[in-house]
Design a protein around this motif. Structure first.
Motif, PDB file in Angstrom:
ATOM      1  N   MET A  47       0.840  -1.172   0.000  1.00  0.00           N
ATOM      2  CA  MET A  47       0.000   0.000   0.000  1.00  0.00           C
ATOM      3  C   MET A  47       0.887   1.238   0.000  1.00  0.00           C
ATOM      4  SD  MET A  47      -3.174   1.549   1.613  1.00  0.00           S
ATOM      5  CE  MET A  47      -3.874   0.041   2.052  1.00  0.00           C
ATOM      6  N   ARG A  48       0.512   2.193  -0.800  1.00  0.00           N
ATOM      7  CA  ARG A  48       1.237   3.459  -0.866  1.00  0.00           C
ATOM      8  C   ARG A  48       0.351   4.550  -0.295  1.00  0.00           C
ATOM      9  NH1 ARG A  48       3.402   6.718  -6.046  1.00  0.00           N
ATOM     10  NH2 ARG A  48       4.505   8.268  -4.847  1.00  0.00           N
ATOM     11  N   TYR A  49       0.901   5.315   0.611  1.00  0.00           N
ATOM     12  CA  TYR A  49       0.139   6.384   1.244  1.00  0.00           C
ATOM     13  C   TYR A  49       0.412   7.712   0.538  1.00  0.00           C
ATOM     14  CZ  TYR A  49      -1.369   3.376   4.972  1.00  0.00           C
ATOM     15  OH  TYR A  49      -1.965   2.381   5.683  1.00  0.00           O
ATOM     16  N   VAL A  50      -0.672   8.402   0.193  1.00  0.00           N
ATOM     17  CA  VAL A  50      -0.601   9.701  -0.452  1.00  0.00           C
ATOM     18  C   VAL A  50      -0.584  10.755   0.654  1.00  0.00           C
ATOM     19  CG1 VAL A  50      -1.814  11.290  -1.983  1.00  0.00           C
ATOM     20  CG2 VAL A  50      -1.866   8.844  -2.442  1.00  0.00           C
ATOM     21  N   PRO A  51       0.325  11.716   0.594  1.00  0.00           N
ATOM     22  CA  PRO A  51       0.351  12.755   1.637  1.00  0.00           C
ATOM     23  C   PRO A  51      -0.969  13.522   1.697  1.00  0.00           C
ATOM     24  CG  PRO A  51       2.301  12.903   0.245  1.00  0.00           C
ATOM     25  CD  PRO A  51       1.398  11.889  -0.382  1.00  0.00           C
ATOM     26  N   ALA A  52      -1.409  13.775   2.904  1.00  0.00           N
ATOM     27  CA  ALA A  52      -2.690  14.468   3.085  1.00  0.00           C
ATOM     28  C   ALA A  52      -2.623  15.931   2.667  1.00  0.00           C
ATOM     29  CB  ALA A  52      -3.126  14.362   4.539  1.00  0.00           C
ATOM     30  N   ASN A  53      -1.437  16.478   2.512  1.00  0.00           N
ATOM     31  CA  ASN A  53      -1.326  17.893   2.147  1.00  0.00           C
ATOM     32  C   ASN A  53      -1.469  18.123   0.644  1.00  0.00           C
ATOM     33  OD1 ASN A  53       1.077  16.839   1.288  1.00  0.00           O
ATOM     34  ND2 ASN A  53       2.385  18.236   2.442  1.00  0.00           N
ATOM     35  N   ARG A  54      -1.900  17.134  -0.105  1.00  0.00           N
ATOM     36  CA  ARG A  54      -2.140  17.304  -1.540  1.00  0.00           C
ATOM     37  C   ARG A  54      -3.548  17.803  -1.847  1.00  0.00           C
ATOM     38  NH1 ARG A  54       0.370  12.236  -4.861  1.00  0.00           N
ATOM     39  NH2 ARG A  54       2.535  12.575  -4.303  1.00  0.00           N
ATOM     40  N   TRP A  55      -4.333  18.108  -0.833  1.00  0.00           N
ATOM     41  CA  TRP A  55      -5.706  18.514  -1.088  1.00  0.00           C
ATOM     42  C   TRP A  55      -5.825  19.778  -1.936  1.00  0.00           C
ATOM     43  CZ3 TRP A  55      -7.393  23.162   0.693  1.00  0.00           C
ATOM     44  CH2 TRP A  55      -6.669  23.754   1.731  1.00  0.00           C
ATOM     45  N   PRO A  56      -4.882  20.742  -1.898  1.00  0.00           N
ATOM     46  CA  PRO A  56      -5.021  21.883  -2.822  1.00  0.00           C
ATOM     47  C   PRO A  56      -4.935  21.458  -4.291  1.00  0.00           C
ATOM     48  CG  PRO A  56      -3.543  22.481  -1.037  1.00  0.00           C
ATOM     49  CD  PRO A  56      -3.789  21.007  -0.932  1.00  0.00           C
ATOM     50  N   LEU A  57      -4.145  20.433  -4.581  1.00  0.00           N
ATOM     51  CA  LEU A  57      -4.085  19.926  -5.958  1.00  0.00           C
ATOM     52  C   LEU A  57      -5.428  19.357  -6.391  1.00  0.00           C
ATOM     53  CD1 LEU A  57      -0.613  18.135  -5.986  1.00  0.00           C
ATOM     54  CD2 LEU A  57      -1.217  20.323  -7.010  1.00  0.00           C
ATOM     55  N   ALA A  58      -6.118  18.712  -5.457  1.00  0.00           N
ATOM     56  CA  ALA A  58      -7.438  18.173  -5.780  1.00  0.00           C
ATOM     57  C   ALA A  58      -8.435  19.295  -6.053  1.00  0.00           C
ATOM     58  CB  ALA A  58      -7.931  17.283  -4.644  1.00  0.00           C
ATOM     59  N   PHE A  63     -12.463   4.447  -4.760  1.00  0.00           N
ATOM     60  CA  PHE A  63     -12.674   3.166  -4.093  1.00  0.00           C
ATOM     61  C   PHE A  63     -11.864   2.049  -4.748  1.00  0.00           C
ATOM     62  CE2 PHE A  63     -16.898   5.105  -2.870  1.00  0.00           C
ATOM     63  CZ  PHE A  63     -16.488   5.368  -1.569  1.00  0.00           C
ATOM     64  N   ALA A  64     -11.660   2.135  -6.059  1.00  0.00           N
ATOM     65  CA  ALA A  64     -10.884   1.105  -6.750  1.00  0.00           C
ATOM     66  C   ALA A  64      -9.402   1.188  -6.424  1.00  0.00           C
ATOM     67  CB  ALA A  64     -11.093   1.217  -8.260  1.00  0.00           C
ATOM     68  N   THR A  65      -8.898   2.399  -6.243  1.00  0.00           N
ATOM     69  CA  THR A  65      -7.469   2.551  -5.929  1.00  0.00           C
ATOM     70  C   THR A  65      -7.194   2.485  -4.439  1.00  0.00           C
ATOM     71  OG1 THR A  65      -7.643   4.961  -5.864  1.00  0.00           O
ATOM     72  CG2 THR A  65      -7.019   3.948  -7.976  1.00  0.00           C
ATOM     73  N   ASN A  66      -8.238   2.385  -3.607  1.00  0.00           N
ATOM     74  CA  ASN A  66      -8.062   2.383  -2.165  1.00  0.00           C
ATOM     75  C   ASN A  66      -7.170   1.243  -1.659  1.00  0.00           C
ATOM     76  OD1 ASN A  66      -8.365   3.507   0.332  1.00  0.00           O
ATOM     77  ND2 ASN A  66     -10.426   2.725   0.671  1.00  0.00           N
ATOM     78  N   PRO A  67      -7.235   0.023  -2.207  1.00  0.00           N
ATOM     79  CA  PRO A  67      -6.302  -1.008  -1.731  1.00  0.00           C
ATOM     80  C   PRO A  67      -4.843  -0.697  -2.084  1.00  0.00           C
ATOM     81  CG  PRO A  67      -8.166  -2.017  -2.837  1.00  0.00           C
ATOM     82  CD  PRO A  67      -8.262  -0.550  -3.078  1.00  0.00           C
ATOM     83  N   LEU A  68      -4.610   0.103  -3.106  1.00  0.00           N
ATOM     84  CA  LEU A  68      -3.247   0.397  -3.539  1.00  0.00           C
ATOM     85  C   LEU A  68      -2.739   1.744  -3.035  1.00  0.00           C
ATOM     86  CD1 LEU A  68      -3.648  -0.716  -7.246  1.00  0.00           C
ATOM     87  CD2 LEU A  68      -2.738  -2.044  -5.349  1.00  0.00           C
ATOM     88  N   ARG A  69      -3.626   2.721  -2.968  1.00  0.00           N
ATOM     89  CA  ARG A  69      -3.248   4.079  -2.571  1.00  0.00           C
ATOM     90  C   ARG A  69      -4.271   4.589  -1.575  1.00  0.00           C
ATOM     91  NH1 ARG A  69      -0.275   7.294  -6.233  1.00  0.00           N
ATOM     92  NH2 ARG A  69      -1.623   9.027  -5.704  1.00  0.00           N
ATOM     93  N   ARG A  70      -3.794   5.191  -0.516  1.00  0.00           N
ATOM     94  CA  ARG A  70      -4.678   5.727   0.517  1.00  0.00           C
ATOM     95  C   ARG A  70      -4.110   7.048   1.005  1.00  0.00           C
ATOM     96  NH1 ARG A  70      -6.222   1.399   4.693  1.00  0.00           N
ATOM     97  NH2 ARG A  70      -7.350   0.684   2.893  1.00  0.00           N
ATOM     98  N   VAL A  71      -5.002   7.972   1.326  1.00  0.00           N
ATOM     99  CA  VAL A  71      -4.579   9.269   1.841  1.00  0.00           C
ATOM    100  C   VAL A  71      -4.329   9.135   3.336  1.00  0.00           C
ATOM    101  CG1 VAL A  71      -5.246  11.670   2.204  1.00  0.00           C
ATOM    102  CG2 VAL A  71      -5.894  10.509   0.101  1.00  0.00           C
ATOM    103  N   GLY A  72      -3.182   9.598   3.780  1.00  0.00           N
ATOM    104  CA  GLY A  72      -2.881   9.576   5.208  1.00  0.00           C
ATOM    105  C   GLY A  72      -1.425   9.285   5.481  1.00  0.00           C
ATOM    106  N   VAL A  73      -1.145   9.051   6.750  1.00  0.00           N
ATOM    107  CA  VAL A  73       0.212   8.757   7.211  1.00  0.00           C
ATOM    108  C   VAL A  73       0.323   7.253   7.400  1.00  0.00           C
ATOM    109  CG1 VAL A  73       1.878   9.186   9.042  1.00  0.00           C
ATOM    110  CG2 VAL A  73       0.288  10.981   8.367  1.00  0.00           C
ATOM    111  N   PRO A  74       1.366   6.615   6.895  1.00  0.00           N
ATOM    112  CA  PRO A  74       1.483   5.163   7.054  1.00  0.00           C
ATOM    113  C   PRO A  74       1.654   4.785   8.524  1.00  0.00           C
ATOM    114  CG  PRO A  74       3.463   6.056   6.056  1.00  0.00           C
ATOM    115  CD  PRO A  74       2.478   7.176   6.139  1.00  0.00           C
ATOM    116  N   PRO A  75       1.118   3.622   8.927  1.00  0.00           N
ATOM    117  CA  PRO A  75       1.283   3.182  10.308  1.00  0.00           C
ATOM    118  C   PRO A  75       2.726   2.750  10.561  1.00  0.00           C
ATOM    119  CG  PRO A  75       0.185   1.477   9.037  1.00  0.00           C
ATOM    120  CD  PRO A  75       0.323   2.669   8.140  1.00  0.00           C
TER     121      PRO A  75
END
Length: 167
Positions: A1-12, A125-137
């Motif tokens: 799983m790859r975690y996307v940094p949460a600070n990318r929301w301005p790009l969205a 939802f389809a990319t959720n198993p591969l990419r998730r927004v947040g900080v990795p555990p």
């Protein structure tokens, strides 16, 4: 799983706004180009509705896979489309009113934006198993509740799950 940094929301926010603004800006030129090529000008709307808007939504959902932003992105795309069309109509923004705003919305673009928002949610939802927004555990975290067990604790004090020590 790859975690996307949460600070990318301005790009969205920018991506979903551009999903509405770019088709509105490109439509008149594309209509003229297709008319010069002896193609019905309505094909410009078909290209924008069926190709450009969904691609912007899917690309933005892949960059920042959060479904709640895809829902808000529909409203941003509406606003981006209408404001761009209003600027083309009359750049003096103090002359704008709600009637002008509503008259600038195209019914095909409205439906396409709503459907593209649904496609963007499905992409999230389809990319959720591969990419998730947040900080990795942490690497030694409990698989059940996420409690940091460290290297030596074998049973989680939070949920009681027993970790099997790997050799």
């Amino acid at each position: 799983m790859r975690y996307v940094p949460a600070n990318r929301w301005p790009l969205a926010l920018i991506g979903y706004t551009l999903a509405g603004a770019v088709p509105a800006a490109v439509e008149p030129a594309l209509r003229n180009l297709l008319a010069n090529q002896q193609i019905h000008p309505g094909a410009a709307t078909a290209i924008l509705v069926n190709l450009v808007i969904p691609l912007f939504f899917v690309a933005t959902a892949v960059i920042y896979p959060r479904a709640s932003f895809a829902v808000g992105g529909v409203a941003l795309a509406f606003i981006g489309f209408a404001v761009t069309r209003l600027v083309q109509l009359n750049p003096l923004f103090w002359h704008w009113n709600l009637g002008m705003f509503l008259s600038r919305l195209n019914p095909f673009v409205t439906v396409s934006t709503i459907v593209s928002g649904a496609i963007a949610m499905a992409t999230c939802f389809a990319t959720n198993p591969l990419r998730r927004v947040g900080v990795p555990p942490p690497p030694n975290a409990c698989h059940n509740c996420g409690y940091d067990l460290g290297a030596n604790i074998l049973q989680c004090p939070e949920c009681g799950e027993v970790r099997i020590k790997e050799l």
